[in-house]
Design an enzyme around this catalytic site. Structure first.
Site, short mmCIF file in Angstrom:
data_model
loop_
_atom_site.label_atom_id
_atom_site.label_comp_id
_atom_site.label_asym_id
_atom_site.label_seq_id
_atom_site.Cartn_x
_atom_site.Cartn_y
_atom_site.Cartn_z
N TYR A 1 -6.09 10.62 3.64
CA TYR A 1 -4.67 10.76 3.29
C TYR A 1 -4.57 11.85 2.22
CZ TYR A 1 -2.88 6.76 5.92
OH TYR A 1 -2.47 5.92 6.93
N GLN B 1 0.86 -1.18 0.00
CA GLN B 1 0.00 0.00 0.00
C GLN B 1 0.90 1.23 0.00
OE1 GLN B 1 -2.29 1.65 3.48
NE2 GLN B 1 -4.01 0.75 2.36
N ARG C 1 -9.89 -7.32 9.91
CA ARG C 1 -9.99 -7.80 11.28
C ARG C 1 -10.20 -9.31 11.36
NH1 ARG C 1 -14.69 -3.73 12.70
NH2 ARG C 1 -14.97 -4.13 10.48
#
Length: 393
Positions: A168, A98, A345
């Site tokens: 971001y 990423q 998760r």
């Protein structure tokens, strides 16, 4: 429809299946270098059956880190990144990086350099003012993305995921509430989308067809002044028309303005406050601070309805993200026309979940979505339900 567990392709990359370990900050690079702990973290889901595991938050520039304990892609980190890629390949999975610039989500005080955003704003992380990026900054950062992409190809990465979500830098330009500029980078969505499209084009021109290039985009930012679903659909259509990307991963929320819009489920306010510096900890106890971690009820595949609007608008492959725990949900995503499913998760709790779901149609993940994993990013990201003590780096 696609079989989620059958071999697939993403651009030029051959994958053993259509599952993706989503990027979640690992907290295992305290010196900004790949560690054995970081490799082990990704070997878990790689050995557990995922098609791709994604290394989180590989910053393209020092001021683009969220904080100083993060890898900046460069010659100094090449050897470690190569070792990481080799280990994942040996486990039978592909590896994605990423690639991003944190923009206003960066802690300028931790990084030792002021953060950048579309427009000037105060930082709740560093208690400093965030500087408005100049056109010269944006030209330099675009080159930084290209340099990072070039190096990750050398390191053996298969996929480059450009971070265009969560407030971001690129996302801060997309959000009208964070982008108050009057120049060519602000105003209309076409102008606000210019930076993301410019970066995607520059990276594709650099790497050609040697690796897959994807982007993480928002289906909705979840705050007033953020990217709406209508704008998300239009932005995705722009990227689709540009032809620079092999897929989009559909996310949502804002690390700066509304993080729980991404996570859903319980809001670990007390646990999160305990990890913060004293001043921020005090602020989180105020009514405004308590409202920062909003509570959203959890339901599996909670971005599905908004993601379907993007599915209808574009022809490029899409990755569905958002609380996917069960094989039936993965198969529904395939039936809906999505090409990949991304999990975070659920794989943190059970790194071998993909293999288990593949062998048992009735199986489901056991993550309870308490979100107490969120504050552990500062001491080694983990599921505190099964690993209550901080890891040792």
């Amino acid at each position: 429809m696609n079989d989620v567990f059958a071999p697939a392709t993403l651009g030029p990359v051959q994958l053993r299946n259509r599952t993706v370990k989503a990027a979640t900050f690992e907290g295992r690079a305290p010196e900004g270098q790949v560690t054995d702990a970081l490799i082990d973290y990704h070997l878990g889901p790689a050995r557990g059956g995922v098609g791709i595991t994604t290394v989180a938050y590989l910053a393209v520039a020092p001021e683009g880190r969220t904080h100083r304990e993060q890898i900046v892609v460069g010659e100094h980190s090449l050897a470690g990144l190569t070792r990481l890629a080799d280990a994942i390949h040996d486990a039978g999975a592909a590896i994605a990086g990423q690639v991003g610039h944190a923009g206003p989500v960066a802690n300028g005080r931790s990084n030792g350099v002021h953060a950048l955003s579309a427009s000037r704003m105060p930082s709740p992380l560093s208690m400093q003012m965030i500087r408005s990026a100049t056109s010269a900054d944006l030209a330099r950062i675009t080159k930084d993305y290209v340099a990072a992409a070039r190096l990750l190809v050398r390191a053996g990465f298969d996929v480059l995921e450009l971070h265009m979500a969560h407030s971001y830098l690129i996302s801060s330009f997309l959000a009208p509430g964070l982008n108050r500029r009057k120049d060519e980078w602000g105003g209309s969505l076409e102008n606000r989308a210019k930076l993301g499209r410019q970066v995607a084009r520059a990276v594709r021109d650099e790497v050609g067809s040697s690796v897959a290039v994807t982007a993480k985009v928002s289906v909705s930012d979840g705050f007033k002044g953020g990217v709406t679903t209508d704008e998300a659909v239009e932005y995705a259509a722009m990227l689709d028309a540009d032809g620079t990307l092999d897929a989009l991963q559909l996310s949502g929320g804002s690390s700066l303005m509304n993080p729980m819009y991404l996570f859903r489920g319980d809001a670990p306010v007390a646990e999160f406050a305990a990890t913060m510096p004293p001043l921020v900890r005090f602020g989180m106890k105020t009514p405004m601070g308590r409202g920062f971690l909003k509570r959203y009820p959890f339901e599996e595949a909670y971005f599905r309805d908004k993601a379907l609007r993007i599915r209808e608008a574009v022809s490029m492959p899409l990755m569905l993200l958002g609380g996917i725990n069960q094989r039936a949900t993965m198969e529904q995503a395939m039936a809906d026309g999505f090409d990949f499913v991304a999990m975070g998760r659920a794989l943190l709790r059970e790194p071998d979940l993909v293999s288990r779901l593949q062998s048992d149609r009735a199986a489901s993940g056991v993550c309870i979505h308490c979100n107490r994993c969120m504050p552990t990013i500062y001491s080694g990201t983990r599921c505190p339900v099964i690993t209550p003590e901080p890891i040792q780096l």
